[in-house]
Design an enzyme around this catalytic site. Sequence first.
Site, mmCIF file in Angstrom:
data_model
loop_
_atom_site.group_PDB
_atom_site.id
_atom_site.type_symbol
_atom_site.label_atom_id
_atom_site.label_comp_id
_atom_site.label_asym_id
_atom_site.label_seq_id
_atom_site.Cartn_x
_atom_site.Cartn_y
_atom_site.Cartn_z
ATOM 1 N N LYS A 221 30.342 40.098 39.829
ATOM 2 C CA LYS A 221 30.441 40.531 41.228
ATOM 3 C C LYS A 221 31.771 40.108 41.869
ATOM 4 O O LYS A 221 32.176 40.679 42.879
ATOM 5 C CB LYS A 221 29.268 39.976 42.044
ATOM 6 N N SER B 106 24.034 37.198 46.069
ATOM 7 C CA SER B 106 24.064 37.851 44.757
ATOM 8 C C SER B 106 23.177 39.090 44.718
ATOM 9 O O SER B 106 22.503 39.354 43.722
ATOM 10 C CB SER B 106 23.641 36.867 43.656
ATOM 11 N N SER C 7 26.054 37.729 36.992
ATOM 12 C CA SER C 7 26.509 38.032 38.353
ATOM 13 C C SER C 7 27.905 37.525 38.689
ATOM 14 O O SER C 7 28.420 37.820 39.766
ATOM 15 C CB SER C 7 25.520 37.479 39.379
#
Length: 370
Positions: free
Chosen positions: A84, A136, A81
């Site tokens: 991101k 997230s 993640s």
Amino acid sequence: MWTKLVPVTALIASASLTSGTAYAAPTTPVGGDALGSHGLVAPEGVKKPPKNEATSFVIADVDTGDVLAAKDAHGRYLPASTLKTLTAVTLIPKLDKNRKVRPSDNACNQEGTAVGLSPKTTYKVDDLFRALLMSSGNDAAMALAETNGGVARTMSDMNAEAKRLQAYDTVAKTPSGLDKPGQSSSAYDLALIARAGLANPAFRGYISTKTANFPAPKGHYEISNHNKLLWRYKGMIGIKNGWTSKALGSFVGAATRDGHTIVVSIMRHEGYFWDEVAKLLDWGFSVRGKVTPVGKLVDPLPDPQAIPRASAPASHVTPAAQPPLLDTAGRKQSDSTKLIGAAVIGGGLLFGLIWLGYGIRRRRRGGSRV
């Protein structure tokens, strides 16, 4: 057992951007030759960075771009993640934060970590970025990608932005960071992308928010930031953590003390990394400005679309500005007919001038007529 995705120096020859412009990628490690090492690279004359279990890490001064220490900085691994951050850096300038979005069933049903989007609820893009960077949310990542015109377009935009930032180790295959073959980043690139994000006030606002109200089908509920250091590390700004079973733990975070900002990125950590990251930040603050850097976080390349083009001379006439009939006739002329046409036009002009002079003399003799 695991395998690194590609060798450090196996950088692509060029990268085509959505604008059609190709940026030539270097064949040597970005930021300095020392950063091509797989082992620890640290300055002399000071205590080495604290030991940690990350396979790869970078400690850098955000203000100057100095890389203070690194280990396998350009090693390419699954980012989870932390990818991101690239999603946000790419899409924040493109999407109106007040635009209202009704997420698709596909977005709401993404696997992994989710903020809990509902197809029955309308969200602002602002809400979705908050969900992306605080909670997230893989569902928020997909909703943002769809709002940007779809996954394919968003992947193209993200990879173009990575190349503009000179994050050549990064290949985005998903907007969320969910594992996918061919997807990669590096500790160096995560620090580079984070530095670009920190220059954007909206990005800084999202990553530093601890708790926020989030829309729900009926009312709202509270979401909280997954970055544990926001709650307990002095001067912590935030940024992003990630984890999947294949990528293991990854993190990129920044903190500010006495007007200076340090960023730390780690990849492929097998356990609890928060205390280790805090010690790496402490070390960065203790040596910044006192040691010779081992490398540099490079600046982004110029955006070709932002470079103004030289204006055409005032006398210039483009083909589109010409009368269509004359333009078509001109294309059909041979060299001989062009010569004849020029003579006819020249002769007609001379005759017109003689006739005009004759008329003026007549008006002077006979006066004006109504």
